[in-house]
Design a protein around this motif. Structure first.
Motif, PDB file in Angstrom:
ATOM      1  N   GLY A   9      39.410  47.562  45.781  1.00 23.93           N
ATOM      2  CA  GLY A   9      39.960  46.451  46.551  1.00 23.93           C
ATOM      3  C   GLY A   9      39.475  45.102  46.069  1.00 23.93           C
ATOM      4  N   SER A  10      39.676  44.827  44.772  1.00 25.54           N
ATOM      5  CA  SER A  10      39.234  43.541  44.213  1.00 25.54           C
ATOM      6  C   SER A  10      40.268  42.455  44.465  1.00 25.54           C
ATOM      7  N   MET A  11      39.858  41.215  44.268  1.00 25.08           N
ATOM      8  CA  MET A  11      40.758  40.073  44.392  1.00 25.08           C
ATOM      9  C   MET A  11      41.443  39.808  43.048  1.00 25.08           C
ATOM     10  N   PRO A  12      42.547  39.018  43.061  1.00 22.17           N
ATOM     11  CA  PRO A  12      43.339  38.831  41.838  1.00 22.17           C
ATOM     12  C   PRO A  12      42.557  38.377  40.614  1.00 22.17           C
ATOM     13  N   ARG A  13      41.697  37.387  40.759  1.00 24.16           N
ATOM     14  CA  ARG A  13      40.986  36.871  39.577  1.00 24.16           C
ATOM     15  C   ARG A  13      40.059  37.928  38.981  1.00 24.16           C
ATOM     16  N   ASP A  14      39.442  38.716  39.831  1.00 23.49           N
ATOM     17  CA  ASP A  14      38.563  39.779  39.337  1.00 23.49           C
ATOM     18  C   ASP A  14      39.361  40.844  38.583  1.00 23.49           C
ATOM     19  N   TYR A  15      40.538  41.179  39.109  1.00 18.70           N
ATOM     20  CA  TYR A  15      41.351  42.186  38.430  1.00 18.70           C
ATOM     21  C   TYR A  15      41.914  41.641  37.120  1.00 18.70           C
ATOM     22  N   ASP A  16      42.282  40.371  37.102  1.00 20.30           N
ATOM     23  CA  ASP A  16      42.722  39.741  35.850  1.00 20.30           C
ATOM     24  C   ASP A  16      41.632  39.852  34.779  1.00 20.30           C
TER      25      ASP A  16
ATOM     26  N   ALA B 277      50.577  37.238  29.614  1.00 19.95           N
ATOM     27  CA  ALA B 277      51.346  36.033  29.927  1.00 19.95           C
ATOM     28  C   ALA B 277      52.367  36.254  31.040  1.00 19.95           C
ATOM     29  N   ASP B 278      52.947  37.442  31.119  1.00 16.03           N
ATOM     30  CA  ASP B 278      54.058  37.679  32.044  1.00 16.03           C
ATOM     31  C   ASP B 278      53.652  38.336  33.349  1.00 16.03           C
ATOM     32  N   LEU B 279      52.421  38.821  33.422  1.00 15.91           N
ATOM     33  CA  LEU B 279      51.978  39.533  34.618  1.00 15.91           C
ATOM     34  C   LEU B 279      50.611  39.034  35.075  1.00 15.91           C
ATOM     35  N   SER B 280      50.409  39.039  36.362  1.00 16.67           N
ATOM     36  CA  SER B 280      49.117  38.679  36.936  1.00 16.67           C
ATOM     37  C   SER B 280      48.564  39.861  37.716  1.00 16.67           C
ATOM     38  N   GLY B 281      47.266  40.031  37.668  1.00 18.90           N
ATOM     39  CA  GLY B 281      46.629  41.059  38.482  1.00 18.90           C
ATOM     40  C   GLY B 281      46.667  40.674  39.948  1.00 18.90           C
ATOM     41  N   VAL B 282      46.844  41.671  40.802  1.00 15.86           N
ATOM     42  CA  VAL B 282      46.812  41.444  42.248  1.00 15.86           C
ATOM     43  C   VAL B 282      45.532  42.033  42.837  1.00 15.86           C
ATOM     44  N   SER B 283      45.292  43.314  42.535  1.00 18.51           N
ATOM     45  CA  SER B 283      44.071  43.960  43.023  1.00 18.51           C
ATOM     46  C   SER B 283      43.854  45.267  42.276  1.00 18.51           C
ATOM     47  N   GLN B 284      42.620  45.527  41.919  1.00 18.91           N
ATOM     48  CA  GLN B 284      42.268  46.865  41.449  1.00 18.91           C
ATOM     49  C   GLN B 284      42.035  47.709  42.686  1.00 18.91           C
ATOM     50  N   LEU B 285      42.781  48.776  42.813  1.00 25.26           N
ATOM     51  CA  LEU B 285      42.714  49.594  44.015  1.00 25.26           C
ATOM     52  C   LEU B 285      41.547  50.569  43.980  1.00 25.26           C
ATOM     53  N   THR B 286      41.423  51.270  42.857  1.00 30.08           N
ATOM     54  CA  THR B 286      40.430  52.334  42.775  1.00 30.08           C
ATOM     55  C   THR B 286      39.830  52.393  41.380  1.00 30.08           C
ATOM     56  N   THR B 287      38.774  53.130  41.281  1.00 30.78           N
ATOM     57  CA  THR B 287      38.227  53.507  39.988  1.00 30.78           C
ATOM     58  C   THR B 287      37.960  55.005  40.022  1.00 30.78           C
ATOM     59  N   SER B 288      38.025  55.634  38.864  1.00 29.74           N
ATOM     60  CA  SER B 288      37.840  57.079  38.816  1.00 29.74           C
ATOM     61  C   SER B 288      37.274  57.481  37.469  1.00 29.74           C
TER      62      SER B 288
END
Length: 327
Positions: free
Chosen positions: A298-305, A118-129
């Motif tokens: 480098g995902s977009m906000p909705r994908d990271y959410d 509720a209090d935070l929104s995703g901006v971008s997933q930078l990496t995966t490992s």
């Protein structure tokens, strides 16, 4: 209806349909950033999260023509720093770096100072490992299958080190216990450096960790690889088997990402997400990320959410099944 009132209503309708009010989202987006931007890292300086944040901040500063400052705020299993992001002024000028603790914490902590969804929104997933299961060379097991057999022959005697209770390292070990029907003992430390030292010295035989910080230890023979936690083998190191080859369906993915307060205007979040995604996909930046043993996303906000929601649900089930809770 009076003529003046009719004119007022018509003017208001015109504003909604294409007048100045209709341009507010664009103005909000175009005005960002209007001052220095802060990236809050919820871990100490010098670690992989901090290094990645500083790399990103440098490129964003060039792009935005504004200073980007990295601030380290440690504690609470990353919740202290992330709470500052959640409670920051909703203008987009405070962004937070997060790791997988961001999705594990809601599943295991009863003292969360914010509501993650509720209090935070995703901006971008930078990496995966990948995470990996490594062992001291003296352990008489050279594969996951051999480890399981050894653990079953000596129940409650083998242990694994982690940077602390509730970390991805910890819940990975508990998931292995559950899936393999074994009883590895959890030995929590105050951070990764202390845990690494005791596994390398042989005081504790096992450890789950992100691949990047232990890769050189494995290649130098100070640790041995038992299994990779991804569905598929590492592209750069395909000689190492996955845990899923022994326990089908076993998967743990580590990810770095950026979050922001949920009350920040959506056009601003989308702009920040697009700019960050663009930086992450730059060939030179992506090459540096791969040097760290990670893959750029480098995902977009909705994908990271969506990733965040899915992982919270997943780890909530693991925590419930393994009775993991941090009071």
């Amino acid at each position: 209806m009076s003529t003046s009132r009719r004119h007022a209503l018509l003017s208001f309708a015109a504003l909604l349909s294409g007048g100045p009010l209709a341009t507010l989202p664009s103005l909000a987006q175009d005005a960002f950033p209007s001052k220095p931007v802060k990236i809050i890292v919820p871990f100490s300086a010098g670690g992989p999260t901090d290094v990645l944040a500083r790399m990103l901040g440098e490129r964003l500063s060039d792009r935005w023509k504004q200073t980007v400052v990295v601030e380290n705020r440690v504690g609470g299993g990353s919740t202290i720093g992330t709470n500052l992001v959640a409670k920051a002024a909703p203008d987009g000028h405070t962004i937070g770096m997060v790791v997988m603790a961001h999705v594990v914490n809601p599943a295991i902590r009863s003292d969360m100072p914010y509501d993650t969804l509720a209090d935070l929104s995703g901006v971008s997933q930078l990496t995966t490992s990948a995470c990996v299961l490594v062992a001291h060379p003296s352990l008489p097991a050279n594969s996951v299958a051999e480890l399981i057999a050894l653990a079953k022959s000596k129940p409650g005697t083998l242990s694994y080190a982690t940077p602390g209770v509730g970390t991805l390292n910890h819940v990975s070990g508990e998931m292995l216990n559950k899936r393999a029907g074994i009883d590895l003992l959890h030995v929590p430390y105050s951070g990764s450096a202390a845990a690494h030292a005791d596994v390398i010295s042989g005081r504790v035989p096992l450890m789950f960790d992100v691949w990047a910080p232990v890769r050189e230890y494995v290649k130098a023979g100070k640790l041995k690889m038992l299994g990779v936690t991804l569905k598929d083998r590492l592209t750069a190191d395909p000689q190492y088997p996955t845990i899923a080859e022994t326990l089908p369906g076993f998967e743990v993915v580590s990810a770095f990402g950026m979050v922001i307060g949920s009350k920040v205007p959506r056009p601003v979040i989308e702009k920040i997400g697009a700019d960050i995604a663009s930086v992450v996909k730059e060939p030179q930046f992506a090459a540096k990320v791969r040097d760290f043993g990670m893959e750029p996303v480098g995902s977009m906000p909705r994908d990271y959410d969506e990733f965040i929601r899915t992982e919270i649900a997943r780890w909530s089930k693991v925590a419930k099944d393994s009775n993991i809770k941090v009071q």
